[in-house]
Motif scaffolding. Structure first.
Motif, PDB file in Angstrom:
ATOM      1  N   GLN A 193      70.720  40.664  43.826  1.00 44.19           N
ATOM      2  CA  GLN A 193      69.332  40.359  44.523  1.00 44.19           C
ATOM      3  C   GLN A 193      69.368  38.723  43.735  1.00 44.19           C
ATOM      4  O   GLN A 193      68.723  38.086  44.291  1.00 44.19           O
ATOM      5  CB  GLN A 193      68.115  41.238  44.061  1.00 44.19           C
ATOM      6  CG  GLN A 193      68.413  42.504  44.863  1.00 44.19           C
ATOM      7  CD  GLN A 193      67.163  43.222  44.817  1.00 44.19           C
ATOM      8  OE1 GLN A 193      66.287  42.772  45.687  1.00 44.19           O
ATOM      9  NE2 GLN A 193      66.926  44.357  44.030  1.00 44.19           N
ATOM     10  N   HIS A 194      69.621  38.892  42.418  1.00 44.94           N
ATOM     11  CA  HIS A 194      69.481  37.595  41.476  1.00 44.94           C
ATOM     12  C   HIS A 194      70.990  36.859  41.386  1.00 44.94           C
ATOM     13  O   HIS A 194      71.580  37.576  40.847  1.00 44.94           O
ATOM     14  CB  HIS A 194      68.844  38.268  40.168  1.00 44.94           C
ATOM     15  CG  HIS A 194      67.810  38.770  40.504  1.00 44.94           C
ATOM     16  ND1 HIS A 194      66.978  39.732  39.558  1.00 44.94           N
ATOM     17  CD2 HIS A 194      66.420  38.577  41.156  1.00 44.94           C
ATOM     18  CE1 HIS A 194      65.908  39.932  40.006  1.00 44.94           C
ATOM     19  NE2 HIS A 194      65.484  39.146  40.771  1.00 44.94           N
ATOM     20  N   PRO A 195      71.073  36.123  41.841  1.00 43.16           N
ATOM     21  CA  PRO A 195      72.322  35.281  41.953  1.00 43.16           C
ATOM     22  C   PRO A 195      73.045  35.120  40.630  1.00 43.16           C
ATOM     23  O   PRO A 195      74.346  35.348  40.598  1.00 43.16           O
ATOM     24  CB  PRO A 195      72.109  33.886  42.695  1.00 43.16           C
ATOM     25  CG  PRO A 195      70.871  34.101  43.499  1.00 43.16           C
ATOM     26  CD  PRO A 195      70.118  34.941  42.608  1.00 43.16           C
ATOM     27  N   PRO A 196      72.472  34.645  39.616  1.00 39.18           N
ATOM     28  CA  PRO A 196      73.328  34.539  38.334  1.00 39.18           C
ATOM     29  C   PRO A 196      73.942  35.721  37.602  1.00 39.18           C
ATOM     30  O   PRO A 196      74.372  35.574  36.688  1.00 39.18           O
ATOM     31  CB  PRO A 196      72.554  33.665  37.380  1.00 39.18           C
ATOM     32  CG  PRO A 196      71.352  33.355  38.302  1.00 39.18           C
ATOM     33  CD  PRO A 196      71.346  34.149  39.403  1.00 39.18           C
ATOM     34  N   GLU A 197      73.486  36.997  38.329  1.00 41.30           N
ATOM     35  CA  GLU A 197      73.721  38.193  37.447  1.00 41.30           C
ATOM     36  C   GLU A 197      74.886  38.789  37.776  1.00 41.30           C
ATOM     37  O   GLU A 197      75.265  39.659  38.642  1.00 41.30           O
ATOM     38  CB  GLU A 197      72.379  39.142  37.676  1.00 41.30           C
ATOM     39  CG  GLU A 197      70.987  38.505  37.108  1.00 41.30           C
ATOM     40  CD  GLU A 197      69.895  39.358  37.280  1.00 41.30           C
ATOM     41  OE1 GLU A 197      69.878  40.524  37.575  1.00 41.30           O
ATOM     42  OE2 GLU A 197      68.973  38.924  37.135  1.00 41.30           O
ATOM     43  N   VAL A 198      76.061  38.073  37.255  1.00 43.99           N
ATOM     44  CA  VAL A 198      77.493  37.949  37.900  1.00 43.99           C
ATOM     45  C   VAL A 198      77.971  39.417  37.059  1.00 43.99           C
ATOM     46  O   VAL A 198      78.967  39.952  37.785  1.00 43.99           O
ATOM     47  CB  VAL A 198      78.097  36.912  37.483  1.00 43.99           C
ATOM     48  CG1 VAL A 198      79.478  37.097  37.376  1.00 43.99           C
ATOM     49  CG2 VAL A 198      77.736  35.882  38.541  1.00 43.99           C
TER      50      VAL A 198
ATOM     51  N   TRP B 224      68.872  30.009  40.663  1.00 44.06           N
ATOM     52  CA  TRP B 224      68.533  30.792  39.377  1.00 44.06           C
ATOM     53  C   TRP B 224      68.087  32.151  39.683  1.00 44.06           C
ATOM     54  O   TRP B 224      68.386  33.170  38.820  1.00 44.06           O
ATOM     55  CB  TRP B 224      67.459  30.129  38.627  1.00 44.06           C
ATOM     56  CG  TRP B 224      67.698  28.657  38.083  1.00 44.06           C
ATOM     57  CD1 TRP B 224      68.903  27.763  38.388  1.00 44.06           C
ATOM     58  CD2 TRP B 224      67.020  28.003  36.946  1.00 44.06           C
ATOM     59  NE1 TRP B 224      68.985  26.894  37.480  1.00 44.06           N
ATOM     60  CE2 TRP B 224      67.931  26.735  36.704  1.00 44.06           C
ATOM     61  CE3 TRP B 224      65.803  28.409  36.152  1.00 44.06           C
ATOM     62  CZ2 TRP B 224      67.215  25.942  35.835  1.00 44.06           C
ATOM     63  CZ3 TRP B 224      65.686  27.403  35.353  1.00 44.06           C
ATOM     64  CH2 TRP B 224      66.239  26.115  35.116  1.00 44.06           C
ATOM     65  N   ARG B 225      67.331  32.300  40.863  1.00 44.18           N
ATOM     66  CA  ARG B 225      66.862  33.860  40.901  1.00 44.18           C
ATOM     67  C   ARG B 225      66.271  34.135  42.469  1.00 44.18           C
ATOM     68  O   ARG B 225      66.555  35.157  43.035  1.00 44.18           O
ATOM     69  CB  ARG B 225      65.658  34.062  40.078  1.00 44.18           C
ATOM     70  CG  ARG B 225      65.129  35.348  39.897  1.00 44.18           C
ATOM     71  CD  ARG B 225      64.019  35.617  38.996  1.00 44.18           C
ATOM     72  NE  ARG B 225      63.619  36.865  38.776  1.00 44.18           N
ATOM     73  CZ  ARG B 225      64.114  37.990  38.045  1.00 44.18           C
ATOM     74  NH1 ARG B 225      65.085  37.432  37.133  1.00 44.18           N
ATOM     75  NH2 ARG B 225      63.381  38.997  37.926  1.00 44.18           N
ATOM     76  N   HIS B 226      65.672  32.984  43.234  1.00 42.59           N
ATOM     77  CA  HIS B 226      65.200  33.180  44.433  1.00 42.59           C
ATOM     78  C   HIS B 226      66.125  33.048  45.637  1.00 42.59           C
ATOM     79  O   HIS B 226      67.292  32.710  45.536  1.00 42.59           O
ATOM     80  CB  HIS B 226      64.157  32.202  44.539  1.00 42.59           C
ATOM     81  CG  HIS B 226      63.097  32.238  43.270  1.00 42.59           C
ATOM     82  ND1 HIS B 226      62.311  31.412  42.923  1.00 42.59           N
ATOM     83  CD2 HIS B 226      62.687  33.428  42.556  1.00 42.59           C
ATOM     84  CE1 HIS B 226      61.411  31.704  42.211  1.00 42.59           C
ATOM     85  NE2 HIS B 226      61.671  32.913  41.655  1.00 42.59           N
TER      86      HIS B 226
ATOM     87  N   PHE C  87      71.973  46.979  40.792  1.00 45.58           N
ATOM     88  CA  PHE C  87      72.640  46.186  39.788  1.00 45.58           C
ATOM     89  C   PHE C  87      72.085  45.047  39.354  1.00 45.58           C
ATOM     90  O   PHE C  87      71.990  43.923  40.222  1.00 45.58           O
ATOM     91  CB  PHE C  87      74.159  45.926  40.141  1.00 45.58           C
ATOM     92  CG  PHE C  87      75.091  47.237  40.078  1.00 45.58           C
ATOM     93  CD1 PHE C  87      75.729  47.745  38.855  1.00 45.58           C
ATOM     94  CD2 PHE C  87      75.208  48.047  41.214  1.00 45.58           C
ATOM     95  CE1 PHE C  87      76.331  48.744  38.788  1.00 45.58           C
ATOM     96  CE2 PHE C  87      76.237  49.071  40.998  1.00 45.58           C
ATOM     97  CZ  PHE C  87      76.605  49.674  39.749  1.00 45.58           C
ATOM     98  N   HIS C  88      71.921  44.686  38.140  1.00 47.04           N
ATOM     99  CA  HIS C  88      71.384  43.388  37.585  1.00 47.04           C
ATOM    100  C   HIS C  88      72.026  43.329  36.407  1.00 47.04           C
ATOM    101  O   HIS C  88      72.550  44.192  35.788  1.00 47.04           O
ATOM    102  CB  HIS C  88      69.672  43.778  37.452  1.00 47.04           C
ATOM    103  CG  HIS C  88      69.007  43.842  38.564  1.00 47.04           C
ATOM    104  ND1 HIS C  88      68.552  42.602  39.122  1.00 47.04           N
ATOM    105  CD2 HIS C  88      68.725  44.715  39.565  1.00 47.04           C
ATOM    106  CE1 HIS C  88      67.832  42.967  40.212  1.00 47.04           C
ATOM    107  NE2 HIS C  88      68.104  44.190  40.601  1.00 47.04           N
ATOM    108  N   SER C  89      71.822  41.994  35.518  1.00 41.18           N
ATOM    109  CA  SER C  89      72.138  41.571  34.456  1.00 41.18           C
ATOM    110  C   SER C  89      70.832  41.074  33.397  1.00 41.18           C
ATOM    111  O   SER C  89      70.123  40.507  34.017  1.00 41.18           O
ATOM    112  CB  SER C  89      73.314  40.603  34.486  1.00 41.18           C
ATOM    113  OG  SER C  89      74.280  41.242  35.117  1.00 41.18           O
TER     114      SER C  89
HETATM  115 ZN   LIG Z   1      68.026  40.811  38.143  1.00 37.69          ZN
END
Ligand SMILES: [Zn+2]
Length: 419
Positions: free
Chosen positions: A223-228, A273-275, A318-320
């Motif tokens: 959902q959050h692009p940089p959370e690789v 960054w997030r959206h 899943f997130h980072s």
């Molecule tokens: Zn996240």
């Protein structure tokens, strides 16, 4: 008078589709839970040169983010990174390529508009078929300005500098992987379309062979692009569920998996960054469903559970972040299965002690994915956070180990519920 005010307030709440109780986590910027859509600033895709002898950067590739570039002194150059819109959480993604007229060492500064340095720089180059990559562990951080400062050796061929290595994390990588899927029990569907016309992809794993109830395990990722780091964990997790092991085959005879591997393709492609493409944090939109990405998952899962035979048992989102941590639903909230996350956490923490996993429970009021699963299906669910800089081999251990232990737990639960 009091009644009148109350009526006015409730009318306002009913008419503007904003979240009434939950106003954001401590790390959320003001207004972060308004998911109706905000304007984003597209970065100009271009090559920018500075200094003499000349140094160039480019953001003309998928996933790139860099808005400006200038010389500070003879051997020092600065890249300016800006988010898609703000206010925004501090998750400052960057990716650009850099090269020069003359090979030489230079000092590079990354300056952030509306943010502060977070991700260690990764450098990658591929010259004449030979690839070379390294992580700049000793990048300095200016705590006053939020800028990061480090040295790189400039070459006449481009090197990529980015917040994470780009291999296997781009949308085009996912499309390539999915087009070569050859397991007959995995099907790929497009369940919606983003603001920027990219497909919202769903993978269904269905090899069930039982009569009666079939469990559903739902997985949401990116959902959050940089959370690789979490995206890599998802990839190992999913391939363990679909592997040929005895456990995975038994699991698949009782459980269907519904996975949404990259819920925010607009953000991934544009280096957000997030959206998403409408400037919205998707993981704050699981009550109001203003965005096509969340709507697509909601509609697909409501349709998958419209027959009585299918029951959602669990969901993993899943997130980072800056540590390995589980965010379970509060133990005292009754779910089906009950406290599965707490039990799963114990197993992972015991078998992978080096990861220093922790766990922090939350109530179910916030408009995040996990809580929608609980509210809609009564199931347990978890926000699975993987440390931003966890090395890939440890991510692999985590993805494989956690998938195996979850399959065992879910099989037990199915057998208890269907004696
Ligand atoms: Zn996240």
């Amino acid at each position: 008078m009091k009644l009148k005010i109350l009526l006015l307030v409730s009318f306002a709440l009913a008419s503007c589709k904003s979240t009434s109780e939950f106003t954001g986590f401590s790390y959320d910027p003001p207004g972060g839970t308004d998911t109706s859509g905000r304007e984003i600033t597209e970065q100009k895709r271009r090559v920018i040169g500075a200094g003499s002898p000349k140094v160039w950067i480019s953001n003309e590739f998928e996933g790139a983010r860099a808005v400006d570039f200038y010389q500070i002194d003879e051997n020092t150059f600065e890249v300016l990174i800006a988010p898609e819109n703000y206010p925004i959480n501090n998750s400052p993604w960057y990716a650009f390529s850099i090269w020069g007229e003359q090979e030489r060492p230079i000092t590079l500064q990354i300056a952030y508009k509306e943010g502060r340095h977070r991700y260690l720089p990764k450098v990658y180059r591929n010259i004449d078929g030979l690839s070379y990559s390294h992580i700049i562990q000793d990048a300095e951080f200016d705590s006053l300005t939020g800028t990061s400062i480090f040295k790189i050796y400039l070459e006449t061929d481009p090197q990529t500098v980015s917040a994470h290595f780009l291999e296997n994390i781009r949308f085009s990588d996912l499309e390539k992987t999915l087009s070569s899927l050859n397991q007959p029990f995995i099907s790929l569907d497009t369940v919606g379309t983003t603001h920027q016309n990219h497909p919202i992809l769903e993978l269904t794993v269905d090899e069930t062979s039982v009569d009666g109830e079939k469990g559903i395990l739902a997985i949401v990722s990116r959902q959050h692009p940089p959370e690789v780091a979490a995206y890599h964990a998802y990839q190992y997790f999913f391939s363990t569920l679909t592997s040929d092991s005895q456990l995975a085959r038994e699991f698949r005879s009782y459980f269907i998996v519904k996975a949404y591997p990259m819920l925010n393709p607009d953000g991934v492609i544009n280096g957000h960054w997030r959206h998403n493409g409408a400037g919205v944090d998707l993981n704050r939109d699981w009550i109001n469903f203003n965005q096509p990405e969340t709507q697509a998952v909601r509609d697909a899962l409501l349709s998958a559970t419209s027959t009585n035979d299918n029951r959602v048992y669990y969901a993993v989102d899943f997130h980072s972040t800056n540590e390995n941590i589980f965010y379970p639903i509060l133990e005292e909230v009754e779910t089906f299965p009950d406290n599965l996350t707490q039990r799963w956490f114990e197993i992972i923490d015991t078998s992978l002690p080096d990861l220093n996993f922790s766990s922090e429970e939350f109530d179910t009021s916030s408009p995040i994915a996990k809580n929608w699963f609980y509210r809609t299906f009564g199931s347990d669910a978890v926000t699975f956070e993987v440390y931003d800089e966890l090395p890939l081999d440890e991510i692999r251990n985590l993805g494989v180990n956690s998938a195996n232990s979850l399959m065992e737990l879910l099989l037990d639960e199915w057998k208890k519920a269907n004696p």
